[in-house]
Scaffold this motif. Structure first.
Motif, PDB file in Angstrom:
ATOM      1  N   ILE A   1       4.810  10.692   5.905  1.00 12.48           N
ATOM      2  CA  ILE A   1       3.484  11.069   5.407  1.00 12.48           C
ATOM      3  C   ILE A   1       2.520   9.907   5.653  1.00 12.48           C
ATOM      4  O   ILE A   1       2.792   8.772   5.268  1.00 12.48           O
ATOM      5  CB  ILE A   1       3.534  11.393   3.894  1.00 12.48           C
ATOM      6  N   ILE A   2       1.409  10.204   6.305  1.00 15.07           N
ATOM      7  CA  ILE A   2       0.369   9.198   6.514  1.00 15.07           C
ATOM      8  C   ILE A   2      -0.464   9.119   5.235  1.00 15.07           C
ATOM      9  O   ILE A   2      -0.997  10.126   4.778  1.00 15.07           O
ATOM     10  CB  ILE A   2      -0.529   9.561   7.715  1.00 15.07           C
ATOM     11  N   PRO A   3      -0.580   7.944   4.644  1.00  9.00           N
ATOM     12  CA  PRO A   3      -1.374   7.814   3.428  1.00  9.00           C
ATOM     13  C   PRO A   3      -2.820   8.252   3.672  1.00  9.00           C
ATOM     14  O   PRO A   3      -3.378   7.976   4.747  1.00  9.00           O
ATOM     15  CB  PRO A   3      -1.300   6.314   3.109  1.00  9.00           C
ATOM     16  N   PRO A   4      -3.435   8.927   2.729  1.00  9.99           N
ATOM     17  CA  PRO A   4      -4.811   9.403   2.916  1.00  9.99           C
ATOM     18  C   PRO A   4      -5.785   8.317   3.358  1.00  9.99           C
ATOM     19  O   PRO A   4      -6.646   8.565   4.199  1.00  9.99           O
ATOM     20  CB  PRO A   4      -5.184   9.966   1.539  1.00  9.99           C
TER      21      PRO A   4
ATOM     22  N   TYR B   1       6.674   4.160   0.723  1.00 14.64           N
ATOM     23  CA  TYR B   1       7.466   5.342   0.397  1.00 14.64           C
ATOM     24  C   TYR B   1       6.918   6.571   1.117  1.00 14.64           C
ATOM     25  O   TYR B   1       7.685   7.403   1.601  1.00 14.64           O
ATOM     26  CB  TYR B   1       7.470   5.582  -1.107  1.00 14.64           C
ATOM     27  N   LEU B   2       5.592   6.696   1.177  1.00 18.20           N
ATOM     28  CA  LEU B   2       5.001   7.819   1.909  1.00 18.20           C
ATOM     29  C   LEU B   2       5.414   7.769   3.372  1.00 18.20           C
ATOM     30  O   LEU B   2       5.868   8.769   3.943  1.00 18.20           O
ATOM     31  CB  LEU B   2       3.473   7.796   1.795  1.00 18.20           C
ATOM     32  N   ARG B   3       5.264   6.616   3.989  1.00 19.55           N
ATOM     33  CA  ARG B   3       5.591   6.476   5.411  1.00 19.55           C
ATOM     34  C   ARG B   3       7.074   6.711   5.674  1.00 19.55           C
ATOM     35  O   ARG B   3       7.434   7.279   6.705  1.00 19.55           O
ATOM     36  CB  ARG B   3       5.126   5.120   5.922  1.00 19.55           C
ATOM     37  N   MET B   4       7.941   6.301   4.766  1.00 23.13           N
ATOM     38  CA  MET B   4       9.376   6.564   4.923  1.00 23.13           C
ATOM     39  C   MET B   4       9.678   8.055   4.916  1.00 23.13           C
ATOM     40  O   MET B   4      10.718   8.485   5.391  1.00 23.13           O
ATOM     41  CB  MET B   4      10.179   5.877   3.809  1.00 23.13           C
ATOM     42  N   ASN B   5       8.744   8.835   4.355  1.00 24.46           N
ATOM     43  CA  ASN B   5       8.897  10.283   4.312  1.00 24.46           C
ATOM     44  C   ASN B   5       8.024  10.990   5.345  1.00 24.46           C
ATOM     45  O   ASN B   5       7.787  12.196   5.253  1.00 24.46           O
ATOM     46  CB  ASN B   5       8.580  10.797   2.901  1.00 24.46           C
TER      47      ASN B   5
ATOM     48  N   ALA C   1      -0.666   9.021  -4.470  1.00 25.25           N
ATOM     49  CA  ALA C   1       0.220   9.709  -5.415  1.00 25.25           C
ATOM     50  C   ALA C   1       0.172  11.214  -5.203  1.00 25.25           C
ATOM     51  O   ALA C   1       1.200  11.905  -5.280  1.00 25.25           O
ATOM     52  CB  ALA C   1      -0.161   9.358  -6.848  1.00 25.25           C
ATOM     53  N   ASP C   2      -0.994  11.729  -4.908  1.00 27.87           N
ATOM     54  CA  ASP C   2      -1.150  13.162  -4.694  1.00 27.87           C
ATOM     55  C   ASP C   2      -0.564  13.612  -3.354  1.00 27.87           C
ATOM     56  O   ASP C   2      -0.119  14.749  -3.219  1.00 27.87           O
ATOM     57  CB  ASP C   2      -2.635  13.533  -4.776  1.00 27.87           C
ATOM     58  N   ALA C   3      -0.524  12.716  -2.369  1.00 25.00           N
ATOM     59  CA  ALA C   3      -0.036  13.068  -1.037  1.00 25.00           C
ATOM     60  C   ALA C   3       1.472  13.310  -0.998  1.00 25.00           C
ATOM     61  O   ALA C   3       1.962  14.043  -0.139  1.00 25.00           O
ATOM     62  CB  ALA C   3      -0.412  11.970  -0.040  1.00 25.00           C
ATOM     63  N   MET C   4       2.206  12.704  -1.911  1.00 25.24           N
ATOM     64  CA  MET C   4       3.665  12.885  -1.911  1.00 25.24           C
ATOM     65  C   MET C   4       3.998  14.248  -2.515  1.00 25.24           C
ATOM     66  O   MET C   4       3.539  14.570  -3.608  1.00 25.24           O
ATOM     67  CB  MET C   4       4.341  11.778  -2.725  1.00 25.24           C
ATOM     68  N   PRO C   5       4.772  15.056  -1.797  1.00 27.27           N
ATOM     69  CA  PRO C   5       5.171  16.361  -2.339  1.00 27.27           C
ATOM     70  C   PRO C   5       5.982  16.197  -3.629  1.00 27.27           C
ATOM     71  O   PRO C   5       6.690  15.194  -3.811  1.00 27.27           O
ATOM     72  CB  PRO C   5       6.049  16.959  -1.234  1.00 27.27           C
ATOM     73  N   ALA C   6       5.868  17.180  -4.500  1.00 28.55           N
ATOM     74  CA  ALA C   6       6.551  17.126  -5.794  1.00 28.55           C
ATOM     75  C   ALA C   6       8.057  16.925  -5.642  1.00 28.55           C
ATOM     76  O   ALA C   6       8.665  16.193  -6.428  1.00 28.55           O
ATOM     77  CB  ALA C   6       6.261  18.393  -6.595  1.00 28.55           C
TER      78      ALA C   6
END
Length: 183
Positions: free
Chosen positions: A173-176, A167-171, A51-56
């Motif tokens: 972003i590698i999940p922590p 959702y992170l990967r679609m953007n 949740a924290d890894a996704m930009p606002a």
């Protein structure tokens, strides 16, 4: 559905695995609160990290390509997890219960993250009320037990964690939890 059932089975079996004594502690019993709270801590670390890894500015992201009509946005997924912690553990006598409906209105990442963290503090307080005597006592009209509710809550959370990861990967972003140490 099969994935959720597999997660539920895993959540029920994992406490048993954690409770198995190591060779030096044969016969030592683990307290249910300690076992389940440990599992909850691991789950919390992964969910809060994702949740924290996704930009606002991406908290309103929901997939649009394919059959994704009506799915929750990333922020709605996180809010749902916070709401669920209060719903699952509301009858356990833990302090600082928050009406989940108040979380529905949150829109900013900062507010949603605070609600998520607070909900885990509440869930931990509830989890720590579990004892060997009450873990399998029936609660309420649906005849659920603390151990069963705790296991199902974690299976439910992992279902949504999988969606957060997608959702992170679609953007991009590698999940922590998927990152290698030192990256």
């Amino acid at each position: 559905m099969k994935f959720r059932i597999a997660l539920l089975a895993l959540a029920i079996c994992c406490p048993i695995a954690y409770a198995q004594p190591s060779p030096g502690t044969m016969g030592t019993k683990a307290a249910p609160a300690e076992v389940y709270d440990h599992l909850l801590s691991n789950l919390q670390r992964e969910i809060v990290g994702a949740a924290d890894a996704m930009p606002a500015d991406k908290y309103n992201f929901a997939p649009t390509q394919g059959d994704f009509k009506g799915v929750r946005t990333f922020g709605e997924q996180v809010r749902h997890l916070a709401e669920s912690n209060y719903n699952y553990f509301k009858d356990w006598g833990a302090p600082n219960y928050v009406d989940p409906k108040s979380i529905e209105k949150l829109t900013s990442k900062d507010d949603i993250m605070k609600a998520l963290r607070d909900s885990y503090a509440f869930a931990h307080a509830a989890m720590n009320t579990m004892t060997a005597d009450n873990a399998f006592e029936q609660m309420g009209a649906r005849k659920q037990t603390r151990a069963g509710i705790a296991a199902f809550s974690m299976a439910h959370s992992m279902d949504h964690y999988g969606q957060l990861v997608e959702y992170l990967r679609m953007n991009g972003i590698i999940p922590p939890a998927s990152r290698k140490s030192g990256m």
